[in-house]
Design a protein around this motif. Structure first.
Motif, short mmCIF file in Angstrom:
data_model
loop_
_atom_site.label_atom_id
_atom_site.label_comp_id
_atom_site.label_asym_id
_atom_site.label_seq_id
_atom_site.Cartn_x
_atom_site.Cartn_y
_atom_site.Cartn_z
N THR A 22 12.69 -26.58 3.21
CA THR A 22 13.47 -25.79 2.26
C THR A 22 13.31 -26.35 0.85
N HIS A 23 13.34 -27.66 0.74
CA HIS A 23 13.15 -28.34 -0.55
C HIS A 23 11.79 -27.97 -1.16
N CYS A 24 10.74 -28.07 -0.35
CA CYS A 24 9.40 -27.74 -0.84
C CYS A 24 9.29 -26.25 -1.16
N LEU A 25 9.89 -25.43 -0.32
CA LEU A 25 9.85 -23.99 -0.55
C LEU A 25 10.51 -23.63 -1.88
N THR A 26 11.58 -24.29 -2.22
CA THR A 26 12.27 -24.01 -3.48
C THR A 26 11.34 -24.24 -4.66
N LEU A 64 11.20 -31.53 -8.19
CA LEU A 64 12.43 -31.51 -7.40
C LEU A 64 12.59 -32.77 -6.56
N THR A 65 11.49 -33.45 -6.29
CA THR A 65 11.56 -34.73 -5.58
C THR A 65 11.64 -35.88 -6.57
N LEU A 66 10.84 -35.81 -7.61
CA LEU A 66 10.75 -36.91 -8.57
C LEU A 66 12.10 -37.18 -9.26
N GLY A 67 12.81 -36.15 -9.65
CA GLY A 67 14.09 -36.31 -10.35
C GLY A 67 15.07 -37.19 -9.59
N PRO A 68 15.40 -36.83 -8.34
CA PRO A 68 16.34 -37.66 -7.58
C PRO A 68 15.83 -39.08 -7.32
N VAL A 69 14.52 -39.23 -7.13
CA VAL A 69 13.97 -40.57 -6.89
C VAL A 69 14.13 -41.41 -8.15
N LEU A 70 13.88 -40.84 -9.31
CA LEU A 70 14.07 -41.57 -10.57
C LEU A 70 15.55 -41.90 -10.78
N ARG A 71 16.44 -40.97 -10.42
CA ARG A 71 17.88 -41.23 -10.56
C ARG A 71 18.36 -42.34 -9.63
N ASP A 87 5.33 -35.03 -0.73
CA ASP A 87 5.28 -33.57 -0.92
C ASP A 87 3.91 -32.92 -0.84
N THR A 88 2.86 -33.66 -1.04
CA THR A 88 1.54 -33.03 -1.22
C THR A 88 1.11 -32.18 -0.02
N LEU A 89 1.20 -32.69 1.18
CA LEU A 89 0.73 -31.93 2.34
C LEU A 89 1.58 -30.68 2.57
N SER A 90 2.87 -30.80 2.38
CA SER A 90 3.77 -29.66 2.57
C SER A 90 3.50 -28.58 1.53
N ILE A 91 3.41 -28.95 0.27
CA ILE A 91 3.15 -27.97 -0.78
C ILE A 91 1.77 -27.35 -0.61
N PHE A 134 6.91 -25.96 8.17
CA PHE A 134 7.93 -26.66 8.97
C PHE A 134 7.33 -27.66 9.96
N PRO A 135 6.36 -27.25 10.79
CA PRO A 135 5.80 -28.24 11.73
C PRO A 135 5.04 -29.37 11.02
#
Length: 156
Positions: A22-26, A64-71, A87-91, A134-135
């Motif tokens: 869902t995160h990647c889909l967003t 969307l991943t980088l922001g929270p990791v930096l925070r 994220d790379t493989l999922s995106i 998803f898988p």
């Protein structure tokens, strides 16, 4: 007892994979829609439209991943590496499936923003991309990779 633990772990893995997908889909959806809107507004052709959409999907997906990791006070270089790894493989999976679907549906790539074909084909392509990713996310998380790497950082 072992069966219950296995089921609980399986459910947790599915939940984690669902959240990661869902995160990647967003991010992908934001990038895809914005890219298509920009390309359509500027009258760009199919190749440029796909290219900007893919670039923006990766940009938004990673951000969307980088922001929270930096925070979570992770240094930028490490945060960028974690983001790419998670994220790379999922995106990539989502983008391949999403764009292949748009290219397969007759007229979808050429449909304008005011055309229902544009919106339903884009929406359906993202649903199919989710199902395909998803898988991939589940497999990565089960092996301690993908979003498993940054999950605890998101909670900080």
């Amino acid at each position: 007892m072992q069966s219950h633990a296995h089921t609980a772990g399986h459910t947790s893995l599915n939940r984690s994979a669902f959240q990661a997908t869902t995160h990647c889909l967003t991010g992908c959806a934001i990038g895809e829609v914005l890219g298509m809107v920009i390309a359509t507004a500027l009258g760009w052709g199919n190749t440029a439209s796909i290219a900007i959409s893919v670039v923006l999907a990766f940009l938004f997906g990673y951000s969307l991943t980088l922001g929270p990791v930096l925070r979570a006070d992770v240094p930028i270089r490490r945060a960028a590496g974690l983001t790419l790894a998670s994220d790379t493989l999922s995106i990539t999976t989502m983008e391949i499936i999403d764009n292949a679907f748009i290219l397969i549906v007759p007229g979808a790539i050429a449909a304008g923003l005011d055309d229902a074909l544009f919106w339903w084909s884009l929406g359906l392509s993202l649903v199919i991309a989710f199902i395909a990713a998803f898988p991939v996310n589940r497999w990565l998380i089960a092996r301690g990779r993908g979003h498993a790497v940054v999950h605890e950082l998101h909670a900080r």
